[in-house]
Design a protein around this motif. Structure first.
Motif, short mmCIF file in Angstrom:
data_model
loop_
_atom_site.label_atom_id
_atom_site.label_comp_id
_atom_site.label_asym_id
_atom_site.label_seq_id
_atom_site.Cartn_x
_atom_site.Cartn_y
_atom_site.Cartn_z
N ASP A 97 6.78 -13.60 -27.52
CA ASP A 97 7.44 -13.23 -28.77
C ASP A 97 6.56 -12.25 -29.55
O ASP A 97 5.39 -12.55 -29.82
N PRO A 98 7.08 -11.07 -29.93
CA PRO A 98 6.29 -10.09 -30.67
C PRO A 98 5.72 -10.64 -31.98
O PRO A 98 4.63 -10.27 -32.40
N GLY A 99 6.44 -11.55 -32.62
CA GLY A 99 5.95 -12.16 -33.85
C GLY A 99 4.70 -12.98 -33.61
O GLY A 99 3.79 -13.01 -34.44
N PHE A 100 4.63 -13.68 -32.47
CA PHE A 100 3.45 -14.46 -32.11
C PHE A 100 2.24 -13.55 -31.91
O PHE A 100 1.16 -13.81 -32.39
N ILE A 101 2.45 -12.44 -31.19
CA ILE A 101 1.37 -11.49 -30.95
C ILE A 101 0.90 -10.90 -32.27
O ILE A 101 -0.29 -10.76 -32.52
N GLU A 102 1.83 -10.59 -33.16
CA GLU A 102 1.46 -10.03 -34.46
C GLU A 102 0.61 -11.00 -35.25
O GLU A 102 -0.38 -10.62 -35.89
N MET A 103 0.93 -12.31 -35.18
CA MET A 103 0.12 -13.31 -35.89
C MET A 103 -1.28 -13.41 -35.30
O MET A 103 -2.25 -13.60 -36.01
N LEU A 104 -1.41 -13.28 -33.96
CA LEU A 104 -2.71 -13.37 -33.33
C LEU A 104 -3.60 -12.19 -33.69
O LEU A 104 -4.80 -12.34 -33.88
#
Length: 117
Positions: free
Chosen positions: A108-115
Motif C-alpha cells: 500500500d503506497p500509504g504504508f510506504i509513505e508512513m515508513l
C-alpha cells in the motif's frame, strides 16, 4: 547516520573522510565518529570522542572473504500455493520469523509513505 550523511555531502565519492575534513567539524552536534577495529587499537589511540565499533558488528564472512555489509536481501519463508496461485500454507524462516516475499508495487503506497516520513 548524520555522520554518514555529512560525509556524503562533504565527499560524495566516499564515506571515509580525512583529518582535514574532520578536524574543523569535531564537536558538531549530531556528528558521530566511529573507530572500527579491535578494542586494543581503539584503547591505544583514537580520535577524541570516537565510538568503538567492532568489525564483527557489520562484517559478514562469505566464502572466506569479509564483506562490509550483510546481505541486502532477506531470506523468505517457503510458501505452498494451490494451482491458482492462492496461498495454502506459509512457513517461517530459520529464526521463527514470518518473512513472505512481496514486491514493492504490492505494498500500500500509504504504508510506504508512513515508513519514509
Amino acid at each position: 547516520m548524520l555522520s554518514l550523511l555529512l560525509a556524503l555531502v562533504a565527499a560524495p565519492d566516499t564515506v571515509l573522510v580525512g583529518p582535514e575534513w574532520l578536524a574543523p567539524r569535531l564537536g558538531t552536534p549530531g556528528l558521530v565518529v566511529l573507530h572500527t577495529g579491535t578494542r586494543a587499537t581503539y584503547d591505544s589511540a583514537h580520535v577524541a570522542g570516537a565510538r568503538h565499533l567492532s568489525p564483527g558488528r557489520f562484517e559478514v564472512i562469505r566464502n572466506g572473504l569479509a564483506t562490509e555489509l550483510p546481505p541486502l536481501t532477506l531470506e523468505t519463508g517457503v510458501e505452498v500455493l494451490d494451482r491458482d496461485g492462492d496461498l495454502l500454507r506459509a512457513y517461517t524462516v530459520e529464526n521463527g520469523r514470518w518473512r513472505l516475499p512481496v514486491s514493492y508495487d504490492a505494498v500500500d503506497p500509504g504504508f510506504i509513505e508512513m515508513l519514509v516520513a
